[in-house]
Design an enzyme around this catalytic site. Structure first.
Site, PDB file in Angstrom:
ATOM      1  N   TYR A  22     -16.067 -17.660  14.957  1.00 27.23           N
ATOM      2  CA  TYR A  22     -14.864 -16.839  14.825  1.00 27.23           C
ATOM      3  C   TYR A  22     -14.491 -16.631  16.221  1.00 27.23           C
ATOM      4  O   TYR A  22     -13.104 -16.545  16.319  1.00 27.23           O
ATOM      5  CB  TYR A  22     -15.415 -15.421  14.153  1.00 27.23           C
ATOM      6  CG  TYR A  22     -14.259 -14.608  14.230  1.00 27.23           C
ATOM      7  CD1 TYR A  22     -13.352 -14.851  13.090  1.00 27.23           C
ATOM      8  CD2 TYR A  22     -14.142 -13.402  14.749  1.00 27.23           C
ATOM      9  CE1 TYR A  22     -12.013 -14.018  12.988  1.00 27.23           C
ATOM     10  CE2 TYR A  22     -13.224 -12.483  14.561  1.00 27.23           C
ATOM     11  CZ  TYR A  22     -12.087 -12.859  13.887  1.00 27.23           C
ATOM     12  OH  TYR A  22     -11.022 -11.929  13.550  1.00 27.23           O
TER      13      TYR A  22
ATOM     14  N   SER B 189      -7.568 -11.602  17.914  1.00 22.74           N
ATOM     15  CA  SER B 189      -8.513 -10.621  17.918  1.00 22.74           C
ATOM     16  C   SER B 189      -8.983 -10.326  19.340  1.00 22.74           C
ATOM     17  O   SER B 189      -8.597 -11.089  20.076  1.00 22.74           O
ATOM     18  CB  SER B 189      -9.801 -11.206  17.020  1.00 22.74           C
ATOM     19  OG  SER B 189     -10.878 -10.395  17.363  1.00 22.74           O
TER      20      SER B 189
HETATM   21  N1  LIG Z   1     -10.527  -6.351  10.437  1.00 25.49           N
HETATM   22  C1  LIG Z   1     -10.621  -6.683  11.643  1.00 25.49           C
HETATM   23  O1  LIG Z   1     -11.619  -6.010  12.276  1.00 25.49           O
HETATM   24  C2  LIG Z   1      -9.923  -7.605  12.429  1.00 25.49           C
HETATM   25  C3  LIG Z   1     -10.223  -7.542  14.038  1.00 25.49           C
HETATM   26  C4  LIG Z   1      -9.388  -8.656  14.626  1.00 25.49           C
HETATM   27  C5  LIG Z   1      -8.707  -9.559  13.760  1.00 25.49           C
HETATM   28  N2  LIG Z   1      -8.635  -9.507  12.755  1.00 25.49           N
HETATM   29  C6  LIG Z   1      -7.883 -10.495  11.844  1.00 25.49           C
HETATM   30  O2  LIG Z   1      -7.006 -10.078  11.130  1.00 25.49           O
HETATM   31  C7  LIG Z   1      -6.529 -11.166  10.017  1.00 25.49           C
HETATM   32  C8  LIG Z   1      -6.481 -10.561   8.830  1.00 25.49           C
HETATM   33  O3  LIG Z   1      -7.695 -10.091   8.472  1.00 25.49           O
HETATM   34  P1  LIG Z   1      -8.049  -8.377   7.637  1.00 25.49           P
HETATM   35  O4  LIG Z   1      -8.743  -7.729   8.661  1.00 25.49           O
HETATM   36  O5  LIG Z   1      -6.939  -7.942   7.335  1.00 25.49           O
HETATM   37  O6  LIG Z   1      -9.003  -8.890   6.536  1.00 25.49           O
HETATM   38  P2  LIG Z   1      -8.952  -9.099   4.847  1.00 25.49           P
HETATM   39  O7  LIG Z   1      -8.694  -7.700   4.269  1.00 25.49           O
HETATM   40  O8  LIG Z   1     -10.337  -9.674   4.488  1.00 25.49           O
HETATM   41  O9  LIG Z   1      -7.621 -10.096   4.633  1.00 25.49           O
HETATM   42  C9  LIG Z   1      -7.984 -11.373   4.902  1.00 25.49           C
HETATM   43  C10 LIG Z   1      -6.401 -11.846   4.235  1.00 25.49           C
HETATM   44  O10 LIG Z   1      -6.872 -13.586   4.484  1.00 25.49           O
HETATM   45  C11 LIG Z   1      -6.520 -13.847   3.152  1.00 25.49           C
HETATM   46  N3  LIG Z   1      -7.287 -15.362   3.055  1.00 25.49           N
HETATM   47  C12 LIG Z   1      -8.726 -15.574   3.209  1.00 25.49           C
HETATM   48  N4  LIG Z   1      -8.652 -16.783   2.965  1.00 25.49           N
HETATM   49  C13 LIG Z   1      -7.679 -17.581   2.584  1.00 25.49           C
HETATM   50  C14 LIG Z   1      -7.415 -18.718   2.432  1.00 25.49           C
HETATM   51  N5  LIG Z   1      -8.202 -19.863   2.164  1.00 25.49           N
HETATM   52  N6  LIG Z   1      -6.101 -19.013   2.045  1.00 25.49           N
HETATM   53  C15 LIG Z   1      -5.057 -18.149   2.027  1.00 25.49           C
HETATM   54  N7  LIG Z   1      -5.384 -16.796   2.403  1.00 25.49           N
HETATM   55  C16 LIG Z   1      -6.667 -16.639   2.670  1.00 25.49           C
HETATM   56  C17 LIG Z   1      -7.014 -13.157   2.301  1.00 25.49           C
HETATM   57  O11 LIG Z   1      -6.640 -13.129   0.768  1.00 25.49           O
HETATM   58  P3  LIG Z   1      -7.202 -13.949  -0.292  1.00 25.49           P
HETATM   59  O12 LIG Z   1      -8.638 -13.596  -0.261  1.00 25.49           O
HETATM   60  O13 LIG Z   1      -6.384 -13.350  -1.517  1.00 25.49           O
HETATM   61  O14 LIG Z   1      -6.958 -15.535  -0.291  1.00 25.49           O
HETATM   62  C18 LIG Z   1      -6.568 -11.829   2.722  1.00 25.49           C
HETATM   63  O15 LIG Z   1      -5.202 -11.525   2.507  1.00 25.49           O
HETATM   64  C19 LIG Z   1      -7.726 -12.251  10.033  1.00 25.49           C
HETATM   65  O16 LIG Z   1      -6.839 -13.447  10.845  1.00 25.49           O
HETATM   66  C20 LIG Z   1      -8.739 -11.614  10.999  1.00 25.49           C
HETATM   67  O17 LIG Z   1      -9.223 -12.638  11.853  1.00 25.49           O
HETATM   68  C21 LIG Z   1      -9.187  -8.805  11.894  1.00 25.49           C
END
Ligand SMILES: NC(=O)c1ccc[n+]([C@@H]2O[C@H](COP(=O)([O-])OP(=O)(O)OC[C@H]3O[C@@H](n4cnc5c(N)ncnc54)[C@H](OP(=O)(O)O)[C@@H]3O)[C@@H](O)[C@H]2O)c1
Length: 276
Positions: A167, A154
């Site tokens: 975070y 990130s």
């Molecule tokens: N969106 C942003 O603005 C942003 C920016 C920078 C970085 N990121 C990073 O991108 C990555 C993906 O996030 P996203 O933005 O796509 O958010 P998201 O749509 O909430 O996806 C998060 C994913 O992680 C899974 N997850 C959460 N807890 C888990 C657990 N205990 N065991 C296994 N899987 C788990 C969720 O699936 P389940 O709930 O089905 O388990 C979901 O598939 C993360 O590492 C986040 O930090 C996001």
């Protein structure tokens, strides 16, 4: 050649595949001809995506429901990396928690969430990366295919962030660890790439308990499909690190080089404005 050519036995395991960036990465890999193993807790969302990808690619996409915040879930998923067909790993599972640590500390649920954040964003990613790198290098040395890992970091990795301290620190770990291992892997036929997105429209904001994404201009919020395309292309090339989008690249530069005495009060004020 880091990510070997696609084919039925060039499988990539993707965590966090039930939504957002992980699901978009799985789509990008399937579109290139890679079968995937989809990992997250929500089995029904994984099954829906596997069906969609199978229909598009004609390949067999497998699902594995697991909670990577638990020892048992992590053990199960680590074991999947022993499968000789696995040539790649994408660590996209992760979540954020917003709020000041002193306030979160008074709430047992929030403290558990912070603990879960470190377990998932740091410990699980570290554990699976170590296992994958070990297995992929062993296979490549024995004359097997090359291999690649993609870790989702990130832009918060590049500076501390008051209001999302745990975070940002977890992503600083991801960035530092991944870049160091990328350098260690030089000459091995295995690569480790980091993608560092900025604000991206996914389930992240809801999971982090923030409506900040609704309060900033649309221009600042990226799409998961664009992050996935950039990340998978960088993974296929074996790049060290990529930050998709000019706004995010400028933000990362500012985070790295602005003196902390100026940066931290400004970030604190910004996060307070968004209620964190
Ligand atoms: N969106 C942003 O603005 C942003 C920016 C920078 C970085 N990121 C990073 O991108 C990555 C993906 O996030 P996203 O933005 O796509 O958010 P998201 O749509 O909430 O996806 C998060 C994913 O992680 C899974 N997850 C959460 N807890 C888990 C657990 N205990 N065991 C296994 N899987 C788990 C969720 O699936 P389940 O709930 O089905 O388990 C979901 O598939 C993360 O590492 C986040 O930090 C996001």
């Amino acid at each position: 050649m880091p990510l070997p050519p696609p084919g039925p036995v060039a499988r990539v395991l993707v965590t966090g595949a039930s939504s957002g960036i992980g699901a978009a990465v799985a789509r990008a890999l399937a579109a290139r001809g890679y079968p995937t193993t989809l990992v997250a807790r929500r089995a029904d969302a994984l099954a829906d995506l596997a069906g969609e990808l199978g229909g598009l690619s004609g390949l067999e996409h497998e699902v594995h429901a697991a909670d990577l915040g638990t020892d048992a879930g992590l053990d199960d998923v680590r074991a999947l990396l022993d499968d000789e067909r696995v040539v790649g790993l994408v660590n996209a599972a992760g979540f954020g928690v917003t709020g000041r640590v002193a306030d979160l500390a008074d709430d047992a649920g929030q403290r558990a969430a912070l603990d879960g954040l470190v377990r998932l964003n740091v410990l699980a990613l570290h554990d699976l990366t170590v296992a994958a790198v070990g297995a992929l290098v062993r296979r490549a040395r024995a004359g097997g295919p090359s291999g690649a890992v993609l870790n989702v970091s990130s832009i918060t990795a590049f500076q501390p962030l008051p209001g999302a301290a745990s975070y940002a620190a977890s992503k600083a770990f991801v960035q530092s660890f991944s870049e160091a291992v990328h350098a260690e892997l030089a000459g091995t036929d295995v690569t480790l790439t980091t993608v560092s997105p900025g604000l991206t429209r996914t389930g992240f904001a809801e999971a982090a308990g923030t409506d900040a994404f609704d309060q900033v201009p649309d221009l600042v919020v990226g799409e998961a499909a664009d992050v996935a395309e950039a990340g998978v292309a960088a993974m296929a090339r074996g790049d060290r690190s990529i930050t998709p989008g000019l706004v995010n690249q400028l933000s990362a530069l500012g985070g790295r080089f602005t003196p902390r005495t100026l940066l931290l009060p400004a970030l604190k004020a910004g996060m307070e404005h968004f209620g964190a």
